[in-house]
Scaffold this motif. Structure first.
Motif, PDB file in Angstrom:
ATOM      1  N   LYS A  63      17.000   1.275  -4.022  1.00 10.91           N
ATOM      2  CA  LYS A  63      16.454   0.449  -2.851  1.00 10.91           C
ATOM      3  C   LYS A  63      15.454  -0.070  -3.227  1.00 10.91           C
ATOM      4  O   LYS A  63      14.604   0.457  -3.915  1.00 10.91           O
ATOM      5  CB  LYS A  63      16.796   0.935  -1.489  1.00 10.91           C
ATOM      6  CG  LYS A  63      17.913   1.552  -0.964  1.00 10.91           C
ATOM      7  CD  LYS A  63      18.107   2.264   0.240  1.00 10.91           C
ATOM      8  CE  LYS A  63      19.317   2.641   0.612  1.00 10.91           C
ATOM      9  NZ  LYS A  63      19.277   3.412   2.199  1.00 10.91           N
ATOM     10  N   ARG A  64      14.988  -1.405  -2.709  1.00 10.45           N
ATOM     11  CA  ARG A  64      13.596  -1.836  -2.726  1.00 10.45           C
ATOM     12  C   ARG A  64      12.917  -1.797  -1.470  1.00 10.45           C
ATOM     13  O   ARG A  64      13.283  -1.892  -0.506  1.00 10.45           O
ATOM     14  CB  ARG A  64      13.585  -3.334  -3.049  1.00 10.45           C
ATOM     15  CG  ARG A  64      14.506  -3.953  -4.199  1.00 10.45           C
ATOM     16  CD  ARG A  64      13.629  -3.612  -5.403  1.00 10.45           C
ATOM     17  NE  ARG A  64      12.564  -4.545  -5.456  1.00 10.45           N
ATOM     18  CZ  ARG A  64      11.628  -4.244  -6.682  1.00 10.45           C
ATOM     19  NH1 ARG A  64      11.940  -3.326  -7.529  1.00 10.45           N
ATOM     20  NH2 ARG A  64      10.557  -5.218  -6.684  1.00 10.45           N
ATOM     21  N   VAL A  65      11.674  -0.792  -1.723  1.00  2.09           N
ATOM     22  CA  VAL A  65      10.904  -0.389  -0.540  1.00  2.09           C
ATOM     23  C   VAL A  65       9.459  -0.628  -0.641  1.00  2.09           C
ATOM     24  O   VAL A  65       9.147  -0.792  -1.767  1.00  2.09           O
ATOM     25  CB  VAL A  65      11.043   1.067  -0.329  1.00  2.09           C
ATOM     26  CG1 VAL A  65      12.571   1.760  -0.093  1.00  2.09           C
ATOM     27  CG2 VAL A  65      10.578   1.971  -1.640  1.00  2.09           C
ATOM     28  N   LEU A  66       8.676  -0.866   0.425  1.00  2.00           N
ATOM     29  CA  LEU A  66       7.423  -1.121   0.352  1.00  2.00           C
ATOM     30  C   LEU A  66       6.739   0.212   0.001  1.00  2.00           C
ATOM     31  O   LEU A  66       6.764   1.053   0.626  1.00  2.00           O
ATOM     32  CB  LEU A  66       6.890  -1.592   1.636  1.00  2.00           C
ATOM     33  CG  LEU A  66       7.244  -3.305   2.122  1.00  2.00           C
ATOM     34  CD1 LEU A  66       6.794  -3.308   3.656  1.00  2.00           C
ATOM     35  CD2 LEU A  66       6.639  -4.061   1.231  1.00  2.00           C
ATOM     36  N   ILE A  67       5.601   0.081  -0.891  1.00  2.70           N
ATOM     37  CA  ILE A  67       5.001   1.031  -1.098  1.00  2.70           C
ATOM     38  C   ILE A  67       3.955   1.358   0.034  1.00  2.70           C
ATOM     39  O   ILE A  67       3.566   0.344   0.646  1.00  2.70           O
ATOM     40  CB  ILE A  67       4.004   1.014  -2.359  1.00  2.70           C
ATOM     41  CG1 ILE A  67       3.118  -0.274  -2.255  1.00  2.70           C
ATOM     42  CG2 ILE A  67       5.157   0.965  -3.737  1.00  2.70           C
ATOM     43  CD1 ILE A  67       2.393  -0.488  -3.774  1.00  2.70           C
ATOM     44  N   PRO A  68       3.497   2.633   0.252  1.00  2.00           N
ATOM     45  CA  PRO A  68       2.640   2.935   1.301  1.00  2.00           C
ATOM     46  C   PRO A  68       1.167   2.746   1.252  1.00  2.00           C
ATOM     47  O   PRO A  68       0.365   3.750   1.200  1.00  2.00           O
ATOM     48  CB  PRO A  68       3.135   4.414   1.685  1.00  2.00           C
ATOM     49  CG  PRO A  68       3.410   4.894   0.431  1.00  2.00           C
ATOM     50  CD  PRO A  68       4.053   3.663  -0.142  1.00  2.00           C
ATOM     51  N   ARG A  69       0.734   1.517   0.532  1.00  2.00           N
ATOM     52  CA  ARG A  69      -0.756   1.371   0.235  1.00  2.00           C
ATOM     53  C   ARG A  69      -0.774  -0.219  -0.036  1.00  2.00           C
ATOM     54  O   ARG A  69       0.422  -0.818  -0.325  1.00  2.00           O
ATOM     55  CB  ARG A  69      -1.069   2.106  -0.657  1.00  2.00           C
ATOM     56  CG  ARG A  69      -0.321   2.220  -2.051  1.00  2.00           C
ATOM     57  CD  ARG A  69      -0.674   3.059  -3.052  1.00  2.00           C
ATOM     58  NE  ARG A  69       0.068   3.134  -4.173  1.00  2.00           N
ATOM     59  CZ  ARG A  69       1.519   3.694  -4.230  1.00  2.00           C
ATOM     60  NH1 ARG A  69       1.835   4.407  -3.154  1.00  2.00           N
ATOM     61  NH2 ARG A  69       1.902   3.560  -5.208  1.00  2.00           N
ATOM     62  N   LEU A  70      -2.065  -0.618  -0.056  1.00  2.00           N
ATOM     63  CA  LEU A  70      -1.929  -1.941  -0.754  1.00  2.00           C
ATOM     64  C   LEU A  70      -2.474  -1.865  -2.237  1.00  2.00           C
ATOM     65  O   LEU A  70      -3.090  -0.872  -2.828  1.00  2.00           O
ATOM     66  CB  LEU A  70      -3.124  -2.706   0.001  1.00  2.00           C
ATOM     67  CG  LEU A  70      -2.938  -3.193   1.516  1.00  2.00           C
ATOM     68  CD1 LEU A  70      -4.000  -3.928   1.881  1.00  2.00           C
ATOM     69  CD2 LEU A  70      -1.825  -3.638   1.750  1.00  2.00           C
ATOM     70  N   GLN A  71      -2.189  -2.768  -3.140  1.00  3.75           N
ATOM     71  CA  GLN A  71      -2.188  -2.567  -4.357  1.00  3.75           C
ATOM     72  C   GLN A  71      -2.677  -3.958  -5.145  1.00  3.75           C
ATOM     73  O   GLN A  71      -2.394  -5.146  -4.811  1.00  3.75           O
ATOM     74  CB  GLN A  71      -0.929  -2.181  -5.148  1.00  3.75           C
ATOM     75  CG  GLN A  71      -0.849  -1.761  -6.557  1.00  3.75           C
ATOM     76  CD  GLN A  71       0.417  -1.085  -6.916  1.00  3.75           C
ATOM     77  OE1 GLN A  71       0.622  -0.168  -6.795  1.00  3.75           O
ATOM     78  NE2 GLN A  71       1.301  -2.076  -7.573  1.00  3.75           N
ATOM     79  N   ALA A  72      -3.607  -3.829  -6.166  1.00  4.56           N
ATOM     80  CA  ALA A  72      -4.043  -4.815  -7.049  1.00  4.56           C
ATOM     81  C   ALA A  72      -3.948  -4.642  -8.423  1.00  4.56           C
ATOM     82  O   ALA A  72      -4.417  -3.589  -8.821  1.00  4.56           O
ATOM     83  CB  ALA A  72      -5.312  -5.622  -6.521  1.00  4.56           C
ATOM     84  N   TRP A 119      -5.255   0.614  -2.281  1.00  3.93           N
ATOM     85  CA  TRP A 119      -6.299   0.591  -1.156  1.00  3.93           C
ATOM     86  C   TRP A 119      -5.549   1.365  -0.035  1.00  3.93           C
ATOM     87  O   TRP A 119      -4.455   0.954   0.469  1.00  3.93           O
ATOM     88  CB  TRP A 119      -6.515  -0.828  -0.720  1.00  3.93           C
ATOM     89  CG  TRP A 119      -7.214  -0.800   0.599  1.00  3.93           C
ATOM     90  CD1 TRP A 119      -8.233   0.224   1.569  1.00  3.93           C
ATOM     91  CD2 TRP A 119      -8.075  -1.961   1.009  1.00  3.93           C
ATOM     92  NE1 TRP A 119      -9.047  -0.214   2.156  1.00  3.93           N
ATOM     93  CE2 TRP A 119      -9.123  -1.838   2.081  1.00  3.93           C
ATOM     94  CE3 TRP A 119      -8.001  -3.379   0.634  1.00  3.93           C
ATOM     95  CZ2 TRP A 119      -9.740  -2.599   2.871  1.00  3.93           C
ATOM     96  CZ3 TRP A 119      -8.666  -4.427   1.222  1.00  3.93           C
ATOM     97  CH2 TRP A 119      -9.551  -4.047   2.521  1.00  3.93           C
ATOM     98  N   TYR A 120      -5.778   2.743   0.191  1.00  5.55           N
ATOM     99  CA  TYR A 120      -5.315   3.474   1.395  1.00  5.55           C
ATOM    100  C   TYR A 120      -5.980   3.154   2.695  1.00  5.55           C
ATOM    101  O   TYR A 120      -6.885   3.677   2.751  1.00  5.55           O
ATOM    102  CB  TYR A 120      -5.327   4.905   0.821  1.00  5.55           C
ATOM    103  CG  TYR A 120      -4.744   5.222  -0.512  1.00  5.55           C
ATOM    104  CD1 TYR A 120      -3.607   5.678  -0.486  1.00  5.55           C
ATOM    105  CD2 TYR A 120      -5.640   5.152  -1.506  1.00  5.55           C
ATOM    106  CE1 TYR A 120      -2.881   5.876  -1.932  1.00  5.55           C
ATOM    107  CE2 TYR A 120      -5.081   5.540  -2.873  1.00  5.55           C
ATOM    108  CZ  TYR A 120      -3.679   5.812  -2.998  1.00  5.55           C
ATOM    109  OH  TYR A 120      -3.097   6.076  -3.855  1.00  5.55           O
ATOM    110  N   ASP A 125      -1.244   5.939   4.521  1.00  3.71           N
ATOM    111  CA  ASP A 125      -1.162   5.492   3.173  1.00  3.71           C
ATOM    112  C   ASP A 125      -1.332   6.606   2.196  1.00  3.71           C
ATOM    113  O   ASP A 125      -2.013   7.468   2.266  1.00  3.71           O
ATOM    114  CB  ASP A 125      -1.982   4.408   2.877  1.00  3.71           C
ATOM    115  CG  ASP A 125      -1.831   3.162   3.414  1.00  3.71           C
ATOM    116  OD1 ASP A 125      -0.399   3.144   4.028  1.00  3.71           O
ATOM    117  OD2 ASP A 125      -2.243   2.164   3.522  1.00  3.71           O
ATOM    118  N   SER A 126      -0.300   6.673   1.038  1.00  7.35           N
ATOM    119  CA  SER A 126      -0.177   7.866   0.144  1.00  7.35           C
ATOM    120  C   SER A 126       0.341   7.306  -0.947  1.00  7.35           C
ATOM    121  O   SER A 126       0.732   6.110  -1.324  1.00  7.35           O
ATOM    122  CB  SER A 126       0.771   9.102   0.726  1.00  7.35           C
ATOM    123  OG  SER A 126       1.922   8.421   1.011  1.00  7.35           O
TER     124      SER A 126
END
Length: 216
Positions: A63-72, A119-120, A125-126
């Motif tokens: 499945k495609r799921v949102l990661i529990p944090r922001l990312q760059a 970015w937690y 966020d983990s």
């Protein structure tokens, strides 16, 4: 190991290494005082505005799921990275990312060509258990990890013995991972039920085997 000997010389000569500790069979070096609080706060503030933050989706159990944090993902144009079915195309370096890269490169004695920002936003966020052992990073990669903002627990687990180690990552601290760490250990940043402010983590890497982006 050549890098271990170089790091030991650095710790002897540089005041930033006065409280340093080795972990995980001496394949991880923790420097809790790499940046002072004032400097860490300034870098955090700049990165929150400069970096191309977004919440990605990755493949988990089909499945495609949102990661529990922001990312760059930022770096040299050729530094394309793939993990969990996600292709990361680098954004340009920002002035602050280049400044931090120069600082960590002076310790790691490595010219990093890319950086992953996480970015937690709070304690929920983990990051789950994983190793940074993708082919793109080559054998025995050197990774420099800078923590800014909220102190969080960084957990490590040996892949065979199950031994666990935990490091409290204070703001302004630096971790260097090298040698066989990714081969032998996993790491994670677990959730916390305690009220927490934001934490930005930068992991500087060297992409030695860039991937070709998938065409949809």
């Amino acid at each position: 190991m050549a890098i271990l000997k170089k790091l030991q010389r650095f710790l002897h000569d540089d005041p930033r290494g006065r409280h340093a500790q080795f972990y995980c069979d001496n394949d991880l070096l923790f420097l809790p005082d790499f940046y002072n609080d004032l400097k860490a706060k300034a870098i955090y503030s700049k990165l929150s505005r400069e970096m191309a933050w977004r919440q990605e989706k990755i493949s988990m159990f089909g499945k495609r799921v949102l990661i529990p944090r922001l990312q760059a993902w930022h770096g040299n144009p050729e530094s394309i990275y793939r993990y969990s079915g996600l292709d990361l195309i680098p954004e340009f370096w920002t002035p602050t990312l280049l400044q931090v890269r120069n600082d960590v490169s002076s310790v790691a004695m490595t010219e990093f060509n890319s950086v992953l920002g996480n970015w937690y936003r709070d304690g929920q966020d983990s990051m789950g258990w994983h190793s940074d052992d993708e082919k793109a990073l080559g054998e025995h990669p050197i990774i420099a990890s800078v923590s800014l903002g909220q102190q969080r627990r960084f957990c490590l687990r040996h892949k065979i013995s199950g031994e666990k180690q935990t490091i409290l990552l204070r703001s302004g601290s630096l971790i260097l991972m090298f040698g066989t760490l990714q081969e032998n250990w996993q790491h994670s940043l677990p959730k916390s039920a305690k009220p927490m402010q934001g934490r930005i983590n930068l992991t500087y890497r060297t992409i030695v085997n860039p991937v070709t982006p998938k065409i949809d």
